[in-house]
Motif scaffolding. Structure first.
Motif, PDB file in Angstrom:
ATOM      1  N   UNK A   1      -6.088 -10.150  -6.753  1.00  0.00           N
ATOM      2  CA  UNK A   1      -4.681 -10.264  -6.449  1.00  0.00           C
ATOM      3  C   UNK A   1      -3.793 -10.087  -7.678  1.00  0.00           C
ATOM      4  N   UNK A   2      -4.415  -9.943  -8.855  1.00  0.00           N
ATOM      5  CA  UNK A   2      -3.621  -9.632 -10.050  1.00  0.00           C
ATOM      6  C   UNK A   2      -3.190  -8.168 -10.033  1.00  0.00           C
ATOM      7  N   UNK A   3      -3.819  -7.360  -9.166  1.00  0.00           N
ATOM      8  CA  UNK A   3      -3.407  -5.969  -9.020  1.00  0.00           C
ATOM      9  C   UNK A   3      -2.042  -5.913  -8.344  1.00  0.00           C
ATOM     10  N   UNK A   4      -1.324  -4.833  -8.532  1.00  0.00           N
ATOM     11  CA  UNK A   4       0.010  -4.717  -7.927  1.00  0.00           C
ATOM     12  C   UNK A   4      -0.040  -4.897  -6.412  1.00  0.00           C
ATOM     13  N   UNK A   5       0.921  -5.633  -5.883  1.00  0.00           N
ATOM     14  CA  UNK A   5       1.019  -5.822  -4.437  1.00  0.00           C
ATOM     15  C   UNK A   5       1.558  -4.539  -3.797  1.00  0.00           C
ATOM     16  N   UNK A   6       1.150  -4.238  -2.562  1.00  0.00           N
ATOM     17  CA  UNK A   6       0.262  -5.038  -1.715  1.00  0.00           C
ATOM     18  C   UNK A   6      -1.211  -4.720  -1.902  1.00  0.00           C
ATOM     19  N   UNK A   7      -1.532  -3.783  -2.838  1.00  0.00           N
ATOM     20  CA  UNK A   7      -2.921  -3.349  -2.986  1.00  0.00           C
ATOM     21  C   UNK A   7      -3.833  -4.500  -3.389  1.00  0.00           C
ATOM     22  N   UNK A   8      -3.361  -5.361  -4.284  1.00  0.00           N
ATOM     23  CA  UNK A   8      -4.174  -6.476  -4.730  1.00  0.00           C
ATOM     24  C   UNK A   8      -4.535  -7.410  -3.596  1.00  0.00           C
ATOM     25  N   UNK A   9      -3.555  -7.708  -2.746  1.00  0.00           N
ATOM     26  CA  UNK A   9      -3.800  -8.607  -1.614  1.00  0.00           C
ATOM     27  C   UNK A   9      -4.774  -7.977  -0.628  1.00  0.00           C
ATOM     28  N   UNK A  10      -4.574  -6.702  -0.326  1.00  0.00           N
ATOM     29  CA  UNK A  10      -5.433  -6.004   0.634  1.00  0.00           C
ATOM     30  C   UNK A  10      -6.877  -5.947   0.124  1.00  0.00           C
ATOM     31  N   UNK A  11      -7.047  -5.570  -1.151  1.00  0.00           N
ATOM     32  CA  UNK A  11      -8.392  -5.495  -1.731  1.00  0.00           C
ATOM     33  C   UNK A  11      -9.032  -6.873  -1.768  1.00  0.00           C
ATOM     34  N   UNK A  12      -8.229  -7.877  -2.087  1.00  0.00           N
ATOM     35  CA  UNK A  12      -8.737  -9.244  -2.128  1.00  0.00           C
ATOM     36  C   UNK A  12      -9.276  -9.676  -0.771  1.00  0.00           C
ATOM     37  N   UNK A  13      -8.549  -9.368   0.288  1.00  0.00           N
ATOM     38  CA  UNK A  13      -8.981  -9.729   1.640  1.00  0.00           C
ATOM     39  C   UNK A  13     -10.267  -8.996   2.019  1.00  0.00           C
TER      40      UNK A  13
END
Length: 230
Positions: free
Chosen positions: A50-62
């Motif tokens: 989730x340290x990656x830029x949103x929304x990519x970080x959130x999506x990858x995290x999920x």
């Protein structure tokens, strides 16, 4: 591999949910720190993305979380059968290559949360889930959004077991999970309510809901699977 799902009735005490709860506590007590530790590790590993830029970080995290959470089934299976879990025991299982595809199924509860957030809060709800923008969102609203995933979680909760413990393909595992839940829905209803309650508690008490009650609910799901499927 063929699977038989037992038909249960209210008179079958060995399959009653009260019996399941007792067995779940017994399983959890065998290795509480292992289960809690692995749950925390999965949360941390997924959270790092989730340290990656949103929304990519959130999506990858999920997606990463959806791929790792099924591994808890192996831990519970080892603890149930042998009383403890050892890393070397991972070699006894197959189906790891199916986890990315399985993640597509296991991420559906998150999609349900996104839909619920959009219905409740509109664009603000999307920002909450995908960008982590809390804005004026209350803890109660977040709790309701979290709890909205419970019905979808219930329907697909046995899919990882069929993939990792029964070596089934993802599509067959998903179908069997749906079949098992609806065939024994009266016994699944308390589990649904518990999942919703634990998810609802998350914004208020993360430690209790995610760290302690979460692993125990995993044990309850495992016990239900073992009692219903042979």
């Amino acid at each position: 591999m063929s699977t038989t799902i037992q038909t249960i009735s209210s008179t079958q005490d060995s399959n009653s949910f009260f019996h399941w709860y007792k067995l779940a506590f017994q399983l959890f007590r065998k290795a509480p720190f292992t289960m809690i530790g692995l749950s925390l590790a999965i949360m941390i590993i997924a959270g790092v993305f989730q340290i990656l830029p949103a929304p990519y970080g959130v999506v990858i995290s999920k997606i990463v979380g959806a791929m790792l959470i099924p591994l808890l089934w192996i831990v519970m299976d080892q603890v149930s059968e042998h009383g403890s879990f050892k890393i070397a025991s991972l070699k006894q299982y197959t189906g790891y290559v199916k986890l990315p595809l399985l993640a597509v199924v296991m991420i559906l509860p998150t999609i349900a949360q996104v839909v619920t957030a959009a219905i409740m809060l509109g664009e603000q709800g999307i920002d909450l889930i995908l960008f982590g923008i809390i804005a004026t969102t209350t803890a109660l609203q977040v709790a309701i959004i979290f709890a909205s995933a419970a019905p979808i979680m219930l329907i697909f909760m046995f899919a990882p077991a069929f993939v990792l413990l029964k070596q089934q393909r993802v599509i067959a595992a998903t179908k069997n999970s749906i079949k098992m839940v609806f065939k024994t829905f009266s016994f699944m209803l308390p589990i649904l309510l518990l999942n919703a309650f634990v998810s609802f508690l998350a914004p208020f008490t993360l430690a209790l809901s995610a760290i302690i009650l979460g692993p125990w609910l995993g044990c309850l799901t495992y016990v239900a699977y073992k009692e219903l499927c042979h």
